[in-house]
Every structure is written in C-alpha cells, then in structure tokens.
Design a protein around this motif. Structure first.
Motif, PDB file in Angstrom:
ATOM      1  N   PRO A 380      35.119  34.607  50.208  1.00 50.05           N
ATOM      2  CA  PRO A 380      35.938  33.862  49.239  1.00 50.05           C
ATOM      3  C   PRO A 380      36.165  34.625  47.936  1.00 50.05           C
ATOM      4  O   PRO A 380      36.987  34.232  47.119  1.00 50.05           O
ATOM      5  N   TRP A 381      35.437  35.734  47.771  1.00 51.14           N
ATOM      6  CA  TRP A 381      35.597  36.539  46.556  1.00 51.14           C
ATOM      7  C   TRP A 381      37.056  36.981  46.350  1.00 51.14           C
ATOM      8  O   TRP A 381      37.547  37.007  45.214  1.00 51.14           O
ATOM      9  N   VAL A 382      37.773  37.335  47.437  1.00 55.06           N
ATOM     10  CA  VAL A 382      39.133  37.875  47.274  1.00 55.06           C
ATOM     11  C   VAL A 382      39.988  36.878  46.479  1.00 55.06           C
ATOM     12  O   VAL A 382      40.649  37.242  45.489  1.00 55.06           O
ATOM     13  N   ASP A 383      39.949  35.612  46.879  1.00 55.18           N
ATOM     14  CA  ASP A 383      40.758  34.599  46.186  1.00 55.18           C
ATOM     15  C   ASP A 383      40.211  34.312  44.784  1.00 55.18           C
ATOM     16  O   ASP A 383      40.980  34.136  43.837  1.00 55.18           O
ATOM     17  N   ALA A 384      38.888  34.281  44.663  1.00 55.02           N
ATOM     18  CA  ALA A 384      38.295  33.972  43.349  1.00 55.02           C
ATOM     19  C   ALA A 384      38.653  35.075  42.346  1.00 55.02           C
ATOM     20  O   ALA A 384      39.018  34.792  41.195  1.00 55.02           O
ATOM     21  N   SER A 385      38.583  36.317  42.791  1.00 58.71           N
ATOM     22  CA  SER A 385      38.865  37.438  41.895  1.00 58.71           C
ATOM     23  C   SER A 385      40.351  37.449  41.514  1.00 58.71           C
ATOM     24  O   SER A 385      40.716  37.612  40.342  1.00 58.71           O
ATOM     25  N   TRP A 386      41.212  37.246  42.525  1.00 57.81           N
ATOM     26  CA  TRP A 386      42.662  37.209  42.279  1.00 57.81           C
ATOM     27  C   TRP A 386      42.994  36.088  41.279  1.00 57.81           C
ATOM     28  O   TRP A 386      43.764  36.279  40.335  1.00 57.81           O
ATOM     29  N   THR A 387      42.365  34.908  41.473  1.00 51.12           N
ATOM     30  CA  THR A 387      42.644  33.740  40.631  1.00 51.12           C
ATOM     31  C   THR A 387      42.215  33.982  39.186  1.00 51.12           C
ATOM     32  O   THR A 387      42.875  33.550  38.244  1.00 51.12           O
ATOM     33  N   LEU A 388      41.122  34.718  39.033  1.00 51.43           N
ATOM     34  CA  LEU A 388      40.629  35.026  37.687  1.00 51.43           C
ATOM     35  C   LEU A 388      41.615  35.922  36.923  1.00 51.43           C
ATOM     36  O   LEU A 388      41.871  35.723  35.733  1.00 51.43           O
ATOM     37  N   ALA A 389      42.178  36.891  37.620  1.00 54.75           N
ATOM     38  CA  ALA A 389      43.086  37.835  36.959  1.00 54.75           C
ATOM     39  C   ALA A 389      44.512  37.271  36.826  1.00 54.75           C
ATOM     40  O   ALA A 389      45.257  37.645  35.914  1.00 54.75           O
ATOM     41  N   HIS A 390      44.859  36.383  37.724  1.00 51.09           N
ATOM     42  CA  HIS A 390      46.242  35.907  37.850  1.00 51.09           C
ATOM     43  C   HIS A 390      46.911  35.437  36.536  1.00 51.09           C
ATOM     44  O   HIS A 390      48.051  35.817  36.262  1.00 51.09           O
ATOM     45  N   PRO A 391      46.239  34.636  35.690  1.00 48.48           N
ATOM     46  CA  PRO A 391      46.930  34.154  34.480  1.00 48.48           C
ATOM     47  C   PRO A 391      47.416  35.291  33.578  1.00 48.48           C
ATOM     48  O   PRO A 391      48.328  35.090  32.779  1.00 48.48           O
ATOM     49  N   HIS A 392      46.825  36.472  33.700  1.00 49.61           N
ATOM     50  CA  HIS A 392      47.175  37.589  32.820  1.00 49.61           C
ATOM     51  C   HIS A 392      48.157  38.553  33.483  1.00 49.61           C
ATOM     52  O   HIS A 392      48.545  39.558  32.903  1.00 49.61           O
ATOM     53  N   SER A 393      48.547  38.243  34.722  1.00 48.20           N
ATOM     54  CA  SER A 393      49.447  39.131  35.461  1.00 48.20           C
ATOM     55  C   SER A 393      50.896  38.827  35.095  1.00 48.20           C
ATOM     56  O   SER A 393      51.187  37.903  34.352  1.00 48.20           O
ATOM     57  N   SER A 394      51.821  39.633  35.680  1.00 50.17           N
ATOM     58  CA  SER A 394      53.253  39.366  35.503  1.00 50.17           C
ATOM     59  C   SER A 394      53.741  38.327  36.506  1.00 50.17           C
ATOM     60  O   SER A 394      54.922  38.013  36.531  1.00 50.17           O
ATOM     61  N   HIS A 395      52.854  37.863  37.363  1.00 50.10           N
ATOM     62  CA  HIS A 395      53.196  36.923  38.455  1.00 50.10           C
ATOM     63  C   HIS A 395      54.194  37.569  39.406  1.00 50.10           C
ATOM     64  O   HIS A 395      55.005  36.893  40.027  1.00 50.10           O
ATOM     65  N   ARG A 396      54.104  38.882  39.513  1.00 52.42           N
ATOM     66  CA  ARG A 396      54.998  39.638  40.393  1.00 52.42           C
ATOM     67  C   ARG A 396      54.153  40.390  41.422  1.00 52.42           C
ATOM     68  O   ARG A 396      53.062  40.870  41.095  1.00 52.42           O
ATOM     69  N   VAL A 397      54.698  40.513  42.632  1.00 54.43           N
ATOM     70  CA  VAL A 397      53.925  41.096  43.731  1.00 54.43           C
ATOM     71  C   VAL A 397      54.736  42.193  44.425  1.00 54.43           C
ATOM     72  O   VAL A 397      55.933  42.022  44.689  1.00 54.43           O
ATOM     73  N   TYR A 398      54.081  43.294  44.725  1.00 53.87           N
ATOM     74  CA  TYR A 398      54.716  44.416  45.437  1.00 53.87           C
ATOM     75  C   TYR A 398      55.124  43.936  46.839  1.00 53.87           C
ATOM     76  O   TYR A 398      54.269  43.485  47.608  1.00 53.87           O
ATOM     77  N   PRO A 399      56.410  44.042  47.214  1.00 49.76           N
ATOM     78  CA  PRO A 399      56.862  43.522  48.514  1.00 49.76           C
ATOM     79  C   PRO A 399      56.125  44.112  49.720  1.00 49.76           C
ATOM     80  O   PRO A 399      56.034  43.453  50.757  1.00 49.76           O
ATOM     81  N   ASN A 400      55.594  45.328  49.596  1.00 49.38           N
ATOM     82  CA  ASN A 400      54.869  45.922  50.725  1.00 49.38           C
ATOM     83  C   ASN A 400      53.412  45.466  50.802  1.00 49.38           C
ATOM     84  O   ASN A 400      52.695  45.867  51.717  1.00 49.38           O
TER      85      ASN A 400
END
Ligand SMILES: Cc1cc2nc3c(=O)[nH]c(=O)nc-3n(C[C@H](O)[C@H](O)[C@H](O)COP(=O)(O)OP(=O)(O)OC[C@H]3O[C@@H](n4cnc5c(N)ncnc54)[C@H](O)[C@@H]3O)c2cc1C
Length: 440
Positions: A380-400
């Motif tokens: 579950p770390w993958v989602d927890a870590s992503w969620t922690l960083a997410h508010p500070h991201s551009s909310h954009r994802v590399y299509p690949n």
C-alpha cells in the motif's frame, strides 16, 4: 467463441495467426509486465507487413471484436493486452538510416536494436532506457531519456509516420500531410488513432558522454532532495542526473544521484556542489567519456524492477515543501518488512521545455521534474506515497506512465490539448475502433 467468428483474413495475410489451442499462443499473448498478463486474446495476429495490419483491422471491424495494438508490450496499464484481437506489430523490424540523418524504423523495433544500429554509424536519438521497450510505443507517448535535456523528447525528433487507419487506408503523415494527426501522434498516439507501422526520426550525432554517479554515504537525505530539486532541472543541458531514493522497512534510505554528461569536468564540479550544499559525505565517480550508447548501457535500467511491481508518477513544477520530503522519507521505510521501494526524481527543463505545450500533443513542457513511486504490487506504500506528494504536483501525468487510478485522466495526460485531441480522434476514428479505459 472464435468459431462464431471464423477468421476471414484475406489470403495475402502473411503473418502468424495464433489461437488459444495453438503452441506458442501463451508466449505470444503475454505482455512484458504483470499489467494485462491475465488477458487471453481470442486470437493473436502477428503482422509482418502494412498489408497484414490492414487485414487485421478489417477482421476487427467486420466482427466487432475489441482489439489491442502491441509493439514491445511494456504498457504499465496493460493497454496492449486484450481478451479480443491482439494485433502484434513486432514483426515490422526494419531500421533504415538515410544519408540525410533520418532513420526509418518499423513499428516492431525495440530500443536496443535501434541504439545499436545508430551507434554503428555514429548517430543516436534522445530516447528511453529499456532495451526491450518498443520504439513506437515510446515515441507515441513522448520518450524521456538521458539525452532529453539536450535534445528533447523522442517524439520531438519525429518527422513522418505511416499509419493504417481504422478504415484500413494507409497514410503517410507529417507537418504538411494530415498535420493534425501528425501533431496528435507526438505524445498522444499510443493505440488511439490508428496503427503506426513505421516512423521517420531525425537522429543526432552520437556524443561522447561520461557516466556520473554520486552515492551519498551519510548526511540528511532530505537536504539532498532539496538541493537536487533546486538545481538539477536548471543544470546545463548536457547534465542529466536522476535522484534515486531506495528504502525498505527497518533499513535506511539509500541516496544516489546518477546520469550522464557531455562535459565531465563540469558535471563533476556540479555534483560536488550538490553534495556540499546538502551536507552529505559522498562518493563521486566520473567515468571517462565514451560514445553515449556505451555509457547508457553501463547503468542498470531503473524501471526493470517494476516487473511485478507498480509505478505511479506525476509531474512537478515546483520543489516539494521540506515537511513533505521528510514525511516521504519516513514513509519509504515504514510498514511491513520485505518491501523494496523506490522514489525516482527525473529532471525535465532544458530542451524538453523549449517546445511549447501546444506545439505537439505532449503538453508537459513547463515541468521541472517527474517523481515516480515504485513498489511491490501488494504494497500500500505506492498509493500512500503518491497521495502524500500529490497536492504539490502539477496534477499532470506522463502518458507513457499511465495510471488507472486517476480521477481526471484526460486533464492529467492532455491538459489544455485535450479538446484538440478529441477533434482529431473524431475525424480519424469516429467509430472508436481503437479504445481502452482512459482513451480519447
Ligand atoms: C522496463 C521499462 C523501461 C522504460 N523506460 C522508459 C524510459 O526510459 N523512458 C520513457 O519515456 N519511457 C520508458 N518506459 C515506458 C515506455 O515508454 C512505455 O511503456 C511505452 O508505451 C512502451 O511501448 P511498447 O511498445 O514497449 O509497449 P506496448 O505495451 O506494446 O504499447 C504501449 C502503448 O502504445 C500502443 N502502441 C504500441 N505500438 C503501437 C503502434 N505501432 N501503433 C499505435 N499504437 C501503438 C499500445 O497500444 C499501447 O497503448 C519504460 C517502460 C518499461 C517497462
């Protein structure tokens, strides 16, 4: 079910037809990673020519059975797997380098083959790291790699493509012929508008590059993250260094900054500054410059370990706040033992960002870095870590690096280019023959 849809491929289909009861079916149906690995296509159509691809699409149109297109089979979201018709283009293997420096590449060619062929002629391309990754899949979604800050995305080097459209017609597109399709293919082309059968790319002279590795031995990893974020995206274009933080519950965090540079002395000084600013005792290695292809294969492919794991990522246009970095580092080593985890920061900037967001379909031209969270599928770390960083991201994802869990995928992958892409989709694939979850 295949009995209800007898294969009515034209007699000139020259490829291989593999159904569920045939030897070789199982290895033919399997993608490289675990995403999509449970899918069992009704039939795998291994194409050897443009005509084969048109015949395969005709079969899908006539029967109405869902299809997926596969090149190298590395899609993290399993989009090149299906329970219907798998159109496999790995048999289109030509590589043809012209005197004008452009190379024409069949849709089945893998990165390792292409790098090798170009290296033997003193040429190369800014492209990705995995030797078995499909060139077409990489180019159609962008193409990030060690020469990207110097020469841009792989798709920025695309000058023309041959595409079999949903109606079976074959077109060559470039800046002047079907320019909207050509625009859309550069960043949004994976499995969306047609089957690309070949790509023409403008190569670059293969530079001499030095492999550089800074291993931090002590000090505070949070300070290394802060220094890297502040400087790597603005470093001279020829310095491309990713920051990798690996950890396991109960163990410390391993911090490595590694990559390549054309100017070895300047890169060494830059890395020494980075270590000094972050207060880390560090071991620095700067190898002698060698042709780029050799320097590249001297390093392990950071994404090979995704294998049975999961990768989630986002783009960032600003540094992470210090308290978030502290929390990310704590999370990396918390929880159950036995899980190997990795955070990778990949620098953007440089030539990536000298192309405008609307110049190609690849919209992510104002970002500073990409952050990947890679761990075991069940962790579950993958989602927890992503969620922690997410508010500070551009909310954009590399299509690949597609992510099936996104709330607003169209916005994340295409941003302000989405409306224009929807028009291209409507004009080239009005019946949505090409589709998958999150497709246009
Ligand atoms: C080990 C590994 C290393 C990687 N390293 C990098 C890297 O360094 N840089 C980077 O940018 N990315 C990297 N990636 C991501 C990679 O770019 C994508 O996974 C890419 O989509 C793979 O292409 P493929 O042909 O191998 O995969 P596939 O699964 O075959 O295809 C991917 C997508 O493209 C579509 N597609 C494939 N061929 C065609 C075609 N001919 N016409 C139309 N659509 C097509 C498929 O339908 C699917 O939607 C890596 C992935 C892995 C697993």
């Amino acid at each position: 079910m295949i009995d209800r849809y007898p294969l009515r491929l034209p007699g000139d289909f020259d490829g291989e037809v593999l159904t569920r009861d045939q030897a070789g079916y199982d290895s033919a149906r399997r993608p490289v990673g675990s995403a999509g690995a449970a899918r069992r296509p009704l039939v795998v159509l291994r194409c050897r020519s443009v005509r084969d691809v048109a015949a395969a699409l005709g079969y899908a149109r006539d029967t109405g059975i869902a299809l997926a297109v596969r090149g190298g089979g590395h899609c993290f979201a399993g989009r090149s797997s299906t329970d219907g018709i798998l159109i496999d283009v790995s048999g289109l293997r030509g590589v043809d380098l012209s005197d004008d420096g452009t190379v024409t590449v069949g849709a089945g060619v893998r990165l390792g083959q292409l790098y090798g062929a170009l290296h033997s002629r003193g040429r190369t391309l800014p492209a990705g790291c995995g030797a078995t990754v499909g060139v077409a899949g990489l180019v159609l979604g962008g193409g990030i790699g060690l020469l990207g800050r110097l020469h841009g995305l792989t798709c920025d080097r695309l000058v023309a493509a041959t595409v079999v459209l949903a109606d079976g017609s074959v077109i060559d597109c470039d800046e002047h012929r079907d320019p909207e399709l050509f625009w859309a293919l550069r960043g949004a082309g994976g499995g969306q508008f047609g089957v690309v059968t070949s790509l023409r790319l403008a190569t670059v002279t293969e530079p001499l590059t030095a492999r550089v590795v800074l291993t931090c031995l002590d000090g505070d990893p949070a300070r290394v993250v802060a220094s890297w974020q502040a400087s790597a995206p603005d470093a001279p274009d020829d310095i491309s260094t990713a920051l990798e933080l690996t950890g396991e519950p109960g163990r410390g965090v391993r911090v490595v900054v590694s990559g390549i540079a054309v100017d070895a002395a300047r890169a060494g000084a830059w890395l020494r500054d980075l270590a000094r600013d972050s207060g880390a005792g560090a071991r620095l290695s700067v190898a002698d410059p060698v042709p780029f292809t050799l320097a590249k294969w001297a390093s392990a492919d950071p994404r090979q370990d995704v294998g049975d794991g999961r990768l989630r990522s986002e783009y960032f246009a600003r540094p992470l706040p210090p308290d978030v970095v502290t929390d990310l580092l704590a999370l990396l080593t918390s929880g159950d033992a036995g899980h190997h985890r990795r955070l990778t920061f990949t620098p953007m900037g440089g030539a990536y960002n000298r192309v405008g967001p609307a110049d190609t379909a690849f919209v992510h031209r104002r970002e500073r870095y990409l952050l990947e969270h890679v761990g075991h599928r069940g962790d579950p770390w993958v989602d927890a870590s992503w969620t922690l960083a997410h508010p500070h991201s551009s909310h954009r994802v590399y299509p690949n690096f597609p992510d099936p869990l996104l709330d607003r995928p169209a916005d994340a992958y295409w941003g302000t280019n989405h409306a224009r892409l929807a028009v291209v989709k409507q004009s080239y694939d009005p019946q949505h023959l090409f589709g998958f979850p999150q497709s246009l």
